[in-house]
Scaffold this motif. Structure first.
Motif, PDB file in Angstrom:
ATOM      1  N   UNK A 155      48.369  31.767  31.487  1.00  0.00           N
ATOM      2  CA  UNK A 155      46.986  32.104  31.855  1.00  0.00           C
ATOM      3  C   UNK A 155      46.281  32.866  30.729  1.00  0.00           C
ATOM      4  N   UNK A 156      47.035  33.687  30.016  1.00  0.00           N
ATOM      5  CA  UNK A 156      46.425  34.454  28.913  1.00  0.00           C
ATOM      6  C   UNK A 156      45.984  33.526  27.780  1.00  0.00           C
ATOM      7  N   UNK A 157      46.822  32.541  27.476  1.00  0.00           N
ATOM      8  CA  UNK A 157      46.430  31.572  26.452  1.00  0.00           C
ATOM      9  C   UNK A 157      45.152  30.850  26.887  1.00  0.00           C
ATOM     10  N   UNK A 158      45.107  30.465  28.180  1.00  0.00           N
ATOM     11  CA  UNK A 158      43.909  29.771  28.698  1.00  0.00           C
ATOM     12  C   UNK A 158      42.674  30.653  28.573  1.00  0.00           C
ATOM     13  N   UNK A 159      42.833  31.935  28.965  1.00  0.00           N
ATOM     14  CA  UNK A 159      41.644  32.794  28.919  1.00  0.00           C
ATOM     15  C   UNK A 159      41.240  33.054  27.464  1.00  0.00           C
ATOM     16  N   UNK A 160      42.223  33.080  26.577  1.00  0.00           N
ATOM     17  CA  UNK A 160      41.903  33.256  25.144  1.00  0.00           C
ATOM     18  C   UNK A 160      41.107  32.039  24.625  1.00  0.00           C
ATOM     19  N   UNK A 161      41.472  30.842  25.115  1.00  0.00           N
ATOM     20  CA  UNK A 161      40.702  29.646  24.726  1.00  0.00           C
ATOM     21  C   UNK A 161      39.252  29.809  25.178  1.00  0.00           C
ATOM     22  N   UNK A 162      39.082  30.346  26.399  1.00  0.00           N
ATOM     23  CA  UNK A 162      37.721  30.580  26.913  1.00  0.00           C
ATOM     24  C   UNK A 162      36.969  31.581  26.043  1.00  0.00           C
ATOM     25  N   UNK A 163      37.676  32.634  25.639  1.00  0.00           N
ATOM     26  CA  UNK A 163      37.029  33.654  24.782  1.00  0.00           C
ATOM     27  C   UNK A 163      36.612  33.047  23.436  1.00  0.00           C
ATOM     28  N   UNK A 164      37.518  32.255  22.873  1.00  0.00           N
ATOM     29  CA  UNK A 164      37.208  31.628  21.570  1.00  0.00           C
ATOM     30  C   UNK A 164      35.985  30.719  21.721  1.00  0.00           C
ATOM     31  N   UNK A 165      35.982  29.946  22.818  1.00  0.00           N
ATOM     32  CA  UNK A 165      34.864  29.032  23.073  1.00  0.00           C
ATOM     33  C   UNK A 165      33.550  29.778  23.228  1.00  0.00           C
ATOM     34  N   UNK A 166      33.582  30.904  23.966  1.00  0.00           N
ATOM     35  CA  UNK A 166      32.344  31.673  24.197  1.00  0.00           C
ATOM     36  C   UNK A 166      31.844  32.268  22.881  1.00  0.00           C
ATOM     37  N   UNK A 167      32.792  32.778  22.067  1.00  0.00           N
ATOM     38  CA  UNK A 167      32.375  33.376  20.786  1.00  0.00           C
ATOM     39  C   UNK A 167      31.773  32.307  19.880  1.00  0.00           C
ATOM     40  N   UNK A 168      32.368  31.105  19.889  1.00  0.00           N
ATOM     41  CA  UNK A 168      31.838  30.030  19.041  1.00  0.00           C
ATOM     42  C   UNK A 168      30.460  29.592  19.522  1.00  0.00           C
ATOM     43  N   UNK A 169      30.310  29.539  20.838  1.00  0.00           N
ATOM     44  CA  UNK A 169      29.018  29.123  21.392  1.00  0.00           C
ATOM     45  C   UNK A 169      27.927  30.117  20.987  1.00  0.00           C
ATOM     46  N   UNK A 170      28.293  31.412  21.042  1.00  0.00           N
ATOM     47  CA  UNK A 170      27.331  32.449  20.677  1.00  0.00           C
ATOM     48  C   UNK A 170      26.984  32.377  19.182  1.00  0.00           C
ATOM     49  N   UNK A 171      28.018  32.233  18.349  1.00  0.00           N
ATOM     50  CA  UNK A 171      27.753  32.155  16.901  1.00  0.00           C
ATOM     51  C   UNK A 171      26.945  30.908  16.566  1.00  0.00           C
ATOM     52  N   UNK A 172      27.249  29.809  17.271  1.00  0.00           N
ATOM     53  CA  UNK A 172      26.541  28.553  16.982  1.00  0.00           C
ATOM     54  C   UNK A 172      25.058  28.672  17.295  1.00  0.00           C
ATOM     55  N   UNK A 173      24.746  29.532  18.288  1.00  0.00           N
ATOM     56  CA  UNK A 173      23.339  29.692  18.679  1.00  0.00           C
ATOM     57  C   UNK A 173      22.575  30.518  17.657  1.00  0.00           C
ATOM     58  N   UNK A 174      23.330  31.217  16.785  1.00  0.00           N
ATOM     59  CA  UNK A 174      22.660  32.031  15.783  1.00  0.00           C
ATOM     60  C   UNK A 174      22.511  31.234  14.486  1.00  0.00           C
ATOM     61  N   UNK A 175      21.283  31.050  14.002  1.00  0.00           N
ATOM     62  CA  UNK A 175      21.068  30.188  12.836  1.00  0.00           C
ATOM     63  C   UNK A 175      21.711  30.735  11.565  1.00  0.00           C
ATOM     64  N   UNK A 176      22.010  32.062  11.546  1.00  0.00           N
ATOM     65  CA  UNK A 176      22.530  32.646  10.296  1.00  0.00           C
ATOM     66  C   UNK A 176      24.024  32.518  10.148  1.00  0.00           C
ATOM     67  N   UNK A 177      24.722  32.190  11.244  1.00  0.00           N
ATOM     68  CA  UNK A 177      26.190  32.185  11.160  1.00  0.00           C
ATOM     69  C   UNK A 177      26.728  30.859  10.631  1.00  0.00           C
TER      70      UNK A 177
END
Ligand SMILES: NC(=O)C1=CN([C@@H]2O[C@H](COP(=O)(O)OP(=O)(O)OC[C@H]3O[C@@H](n4cnc5c(N)ncnc54)[C@H](OP(=O)(O)O)[C@@H]3O)[C@@H](O)[C@H]2O)C=CC1
Ligand SMILES: O=C(O)[C@@H]1CCC=N1
Length: 289
Positions: A267-289
């Motif tokens: 479950x921890x690996x799964x939740x870590x995948x979710x965290x990675x996905x959320x961080x990528x989604x947030x960075x992708x929304x920022x034009x400077x990253x």
């Protein structure tokens, strides 16, 4: 895209362990001719030569050749680490059309984030979660598709990963669960094997002998579950004589929280995948990253 397996062009962007596992499966079990496969990475020419020598695949580090290979491909596989995903996918902007399928093996990275980074929501995407056992045709791959993926593209992705092992087609949110179970899973088994070997050595066995016995034990146990169709818990009971040696060992494992720890690890690996996905989604929304 209207193509046959024997004329399929596949470009791998990213040439690490996961790319190699899939390439090997495709060439050695999938009947894909090495000429059909192009591979590139960021800068490691030696690694590309190594892959050419091992599998006969085409490769280049030249920007123009990379771009041409991506444009010519029916399937483009992105196989870099999550930390490189934003830069790597943005670099593909404008090179892909709706006739092509983008296959991602990147943990956590959502289809929406990928198409957002490509700047085109119509690009068909297969988001996957394979594992390194694909290298020997014993992989387990989770697969999900964007709504834009055609039936033919879905079949091709399925066939690609079937040539490296078993495939489980799921709705996208379940891919994080598959990451926790079979994506990261080989590492849990290796960890267990390391500990078993260490126990054998501490008990006085030669390390090579402890390793040989551990490998056969793990192989045999997995094959027993597969061949007999019995539940692991039933097979476990058959090993465990009342008040015997196995009982003593399992009692110790239970007292140290072993089953709970393993389930929590999945479950921890799964939740870590979710965290990675959320961080990528947030960075992708920022034009400077
Ligand atoms: N390893 C595993 O067990 C599994 C991994 N995955 C996923 O697979 C992905 C890759 O993992 P893995 O193969 O282990 O990683 P590796 O570190 O072995 O390989 C990463 C590759 O990506 C290349 N790369 C990095 N940035 C770029 C770029 N901008 N353009 C082109 N190539 C680039 C690197 O090239 P260079 O060397 O030149 O920098 C390297 O070839 C990860 O996202 C992971 O989540 C999924 C399932 C299982
Ligand atoms: O550790 C990782 O992030 C990758 C994904 C699954 C296996 N390895």
């Amino acid at each position: 895209m209207s193509t046959t397996w024997s004329s399929l062009n596949i470009a791998f962007v990213g040439a690490g362990s996961m790319a190699e596992a899939i390439i090997r499966g495709l060439v050695q079990a999938g009947g894909v001719h090495p000429e059909q496969i192009f591979v590139t990475n960021r800068s490691n020419a030696e690694r590309l030569q190594e892959l050419e020598q091992a599998y006969g695949v085409r490769h280049s580090l030249q920007d123009a050749e990379k771009e041409q290979a991506v444009r010519d491909a029916d399937v483009v596989v992105i196989a870099f680490k999550p930390k490189d995903a934003i830069e790597g996918i943005r670099a593909l902007q404008g090179q892909l059309t709706e006739r092509q399928l983008l296959v991602s093996v990147i943990a956590g990275l959502s289809i929406d984030t990928i198409t957002g980074l490509l700047g085109n929501p119509a690009i068909p995407v297969a988001r996957t979660m394979p594992n390194t056992s694909s290298t020997i045709g014993l992989g387990a791959t989770g697969l999900s598709f964007s709504a834009t993926a055609s039936q033919e593209q879905r079949s091709i992705a399925e066939q690609m990963f079937r040539s490296t092992g078993i495939v489980s087609i799921v709705e996208e949110p379940l891919l994080d669960s598959i990451t926790g179970l079979s994506g990261s899973g080989p590492a849990y088994i290796y960890y267990m094997m390391e500990a078993m070997i260490e126990g054998g050595v501490q008990g006085g066995l030669d390390r090579d002998e402890a390793r040989r016995l551990t490998v056969q034990t793990v192989l045999g146990a997995a094959r027993m579950v597969e061949t007999t169709g019995e539940e692991p818990a039933d097979l476990r009971r058959k090993v465990t004589s009342p008040n015997g040696t196995t009982q003593a060992a399992l009692d110790l494992l239970a007292s140290r929280g072993f089953p709970e720890a393993v389930a929590q690890a999945v479950l921890r690996s799964s939740s870590r995948a979710g965290e990675i996905g959320a961080a990528l989604s947030q960075s992708a929304a920022s034009p400077n990253k």
